[in-house]
Design an enzyme around this catalytic site. Structure first.
Site, PDB file in Angstrom:
ATOM      1  N   ARG A  79      44.243  13.476  59.600  1.00 43.70           N
ATOM      2  CA  ARG A  79      44.352  14.881  59.186  1.00 43.70           C
ATOM      3  C   ARG A  79      44.380  15.827  60.380  1.00 43.70           C
ATOM      4  O   ARG A  79      45.137  16.790  60.407  1.00 43.70           O
ATOM      5  CB  ARG A  79      43.215  15.255  58.249  1.00 43.70           C
ATOM      6  CG  ARG A  79      43.397  14.605  56.885  1.00 43.70           C
ATOM      7  CD  ARG A  79      42.484  15.226  55.858  1.00 43.70           C
ATOM      8  NE  ARG A  79      42.657  14.558  54.568  1.00 43.70           N
ATOM      9  CZ  ARG A  79      41.866  14.751  53.531  1.00 43.70           C
ATOM     10  NH1 ARG A  79      40.857  15.588  53.608  1.00 43.70           N
ATOM     11  NH2 ARG A  79      42.070  14.130  52.395  1.00 43.70           N
TER      12      ARG A  79
ATOM     13  N   ASP B  64      34.790  27.886  45.911  1.00 44.88           N
ATOM     14  CA  ASP B  64      34.991  26.704  46.760  1.00 44.88           C
ATOM     15  C   ASP B  64      34.808  27.153  48.201  1.00 44.88           C
ATOM     16  O   ASP B  64      34.922  28.346  48.510  1.00 44.88           O
ATOM     17  CB  ASP B  64      36.400  26.131  46.554  1.00 44.88           C
ATOM     18  CG  ASP B  64      36.474  24.649  46.919  1.00 44.88           C
ATOM     19  OD1 ASP B  64      36.491  23.814  45.999  1.00 44.88           O
ATOM     20  OD2 ASP B  64      36.501  24.331  48.131  1.00 44.88           O
TER      21      ASP B  64
HETATM   22  C1  LIG Z   1      36.806  16.551  44.726  1.00 46.62           C
HETATM   23  S1  LIG Z   1      36.840  18.294  44.560  1.00 46.62           S
HETATM   24  C2  LIG Z   1      36.197  18.489  42.923  1.00 46.62           C
HETATM   25  C3  LIG Z   1      36.918  19.553  42.118  1.00 46.62           C
HETATM   26  C4  LIG Z   1      36.417  19.712  40.679  1.00 46.62           C
HETATM   27  N1  LIG Z   1      35.051  20.145  40.648  1.00 46.62           N
HETATM   28  C5  LIG Z   1      36.593  18.432  39.896  1.00 46.62           C
HETATM   29  O1  LIG Z   1      35.627  17.718  39.678  1.00 46.62           O
HETATM   30  O2  LIG Z   1      37.727  18.127  39.503  1.00 46.62           O
HETATM   31  C6  LIG Z   1      35.465  18.782  45.602  1.00 46.62           C
HETATM   32  C7  LIG Z   1      35.529  20.244  46.038  1.00 46.62           C
HETATM   33  O3  LIG Z   1      34.278  20.598  46.650  1.00 46.62           O
HETATM   34  C8  LIG Z   1      34.559  21.508  47.699  1.00 46.62           C
HETATM   35  N2  LIG Z   1      33.437  21.553  48.656  1.00 46.62           N
HETATM   36  C9  LIG Z   1      33.062  20.607  49.566  1.00 46.62           C
HETATM   37  N3  LIG Z   1      32.021  21.049  50.286  1.00 46.62           N
HETATM   38  C10 LIG Z   1      31.713  22.289  49.828  1.00 46.62           C
HETATM   39  C11 LIG Z   1      30.716  23.258  50.185  1.00 46.62           C
HETATM   40  N4  LIG Z   1      29.835  23.034  51.152  1.00 46.62           N
HETATM   41  N5  LIG Z   1      30.699  24.419  49.487  1.00 46.62           N
HETATM   42  C12 LIG Z   1      31.583  24.641  48.505  1.00 46.62           C
HETATM   43  N6  LIG Z   1      32.552  23.776  48.133  1.00 46.62           N
HETATM   44  C13 LIG Z   1      32.608  22.612  48.787  1.00 46.62           C
HETATM   45  C14 LIG Z   1      35.844  20.954  48.307  1.00 46.62           C
HETATM   46  O4  LIG Z   1      36.523  21.934  49.061  1.00 46.62           O
HETATM   47  C15 LIG Z   1      36.598  20.488  47.073  1.00 46.62           C
HETATM   48  O5  LIG Z   1      37.535  21.438  46.627  1.00 46.62           O
END
Ligand SMILES: C[S@@+](CC[C@H](N)C(=O)[O-])C[C@H]1O[C@@H](n2cnc3c(N)ncnc32)[C@H](O)[C@@H]1O
Length: 292
Positions: free
Chosen positions: A40, A153
């Site tokens: 990445r 997010d």
């Molecule tokens: C795998 S996705 C899940 C999306 C959705 N909740 C679902 O289950 O389909 C995880 C998300 O968590 C966000 N994320 C990771 N670390 C984070 C943080 N410290 N604060 C806020 N969001 C975070 C990522 O950017 C990502 O968009």
């Protein structure tokens, strides 16, 4: 000089990216993620014409923790996989259990006709739009309800996509036909692209919130009926999860609901919540017992 042959990420450089991701976002990059980090970030090296990850780290450091490059770094290290109606039993529980109960309570004057939901870690928006459709559809014919969803997010790129609210026919496959008919409109001049209706978009406020920051931009008097935080904490270590779920507990109304991802659990993390379904939890009625 840039090269198309990937530059190898040295272990000490990986450790630095690991520390940065943990400090900035609570993301715990395991050894298994080394290849992913390399591929990445290699794109970024090429973009700048840099010849080592060391040089890239210097660039990140020179801009500081609030710099543009730090934002890029975090955006590219997050995993954003999501879907409409992912883990569909959660939405069935909302339409068949939570909302009928709320409607009944409101009919007997025991609650306001108001619902507040937070989708923490909403990625590109499919999750909050699925929920907004579910709620709007279940409340059809039930009079006026004041429903607002906060969707947040850490990743600003996914938030931009979420706000645009435009998805392909393939992405929309899991959405039942009747809901597509009601809540999606074809985008003129763009093949196979559909946008969520204005009414539904108006229910949701998208905001950048880092779950690992101490101050969240949420008004002190706000309490949520439902919090979704699904498939986010899998990247966090246990102390980080413990702190986060304690904070969610304090932000829920007594008896409010917490939905987490299919591979996540509160076991050994927070025992104040009661399990009411598969990865569905209820906050205690007594807010005094909040674990700190
Ligand atoms: C795998 S996705 C899940 C999306 C959705 N909740 C679902 O289950 O389909 C995880 C998300 O968590 C966000 N994320 C990771 N670390 C984070 C943080 N410290 N604060 C806020 N969001 C975070 C990522 O950017 C990502 O968009």
């Amino acid at each position: 000089m840039t090269s198309l042959t990937p530059i190898v990420l040295r272990q000490d450089e990986f450790e630095r990216f690991r520390a940065l991701a943990y400090q900035a976002a609570g993301i715990n990059l395991t050894e298994a993620k080394k290849q992913l980090v390399q591929s990445r970030l290699f794109k970024r090296l090429r973009h700048y014409g840099l010849s080592s990850f060391q040089e890239y780290l210097r660039l990140v450091d020179s801009e500081g923790e609030n710099g543009n490059e730090m934002r890029y770094l975090i955006n590219s290290l997050t995993t954003n996989k999501t879907d409409f109606f992912r883990e569909p039993h959660h939405f069935r529980y909302i339409s068949q259990t939570i909302l009928p109960d709320m409607i009944d309570q409101a009919a007997h004057g025991r609650r306001a006709r108001r619902i507040r939901v937070w989708h923490a870690g909403c990625s590109t928006g499919q999750e909050p739009y699925t929920n907004a459709m579910t709620i709007a559809d279940t409340l059809r014919g039930q009079g006026m309800w004041d429903v607002r969803l906060l969707a947040s997010d850490i990743d600003t790129d996914v938030l931009a996509t979420a706000k645009e609210a435009t998805y392909s026919a393939e992405q929309l496959e899991p959405v039942p036909a009747a809901l597509k008919e009601r809540y999606l409109k074809r985008v003129m001049g763009r093949m196979d692209q559909y946008q969520v209706t204005q009414d539904l978009r108006g229910m949701i406020a998208f905001r950048q919130i880092n779950l690992n920051e101490d101050a969240w931009p949420i008004r002190a008097d706000v309490r949520f009926d439902i919090i979704f935080c699904r498939n986010v904490v899998i990247y966090f270590d246990k102390p980080t999860q413990r702190k986060l779920f304690g904070r969610f507990q304090r932000l829920l109304v007594p008896g409010g609901y917490l939905f987490i991802g299919h591979s996540e659990s509160l076991f050994g993390i927070n025992d104040a919540f009661e399990t009411v379904g598969g990865t569905i939890y209820r906050a205690p009625d007594e807010t005094e017992s909040v674990a700190r």
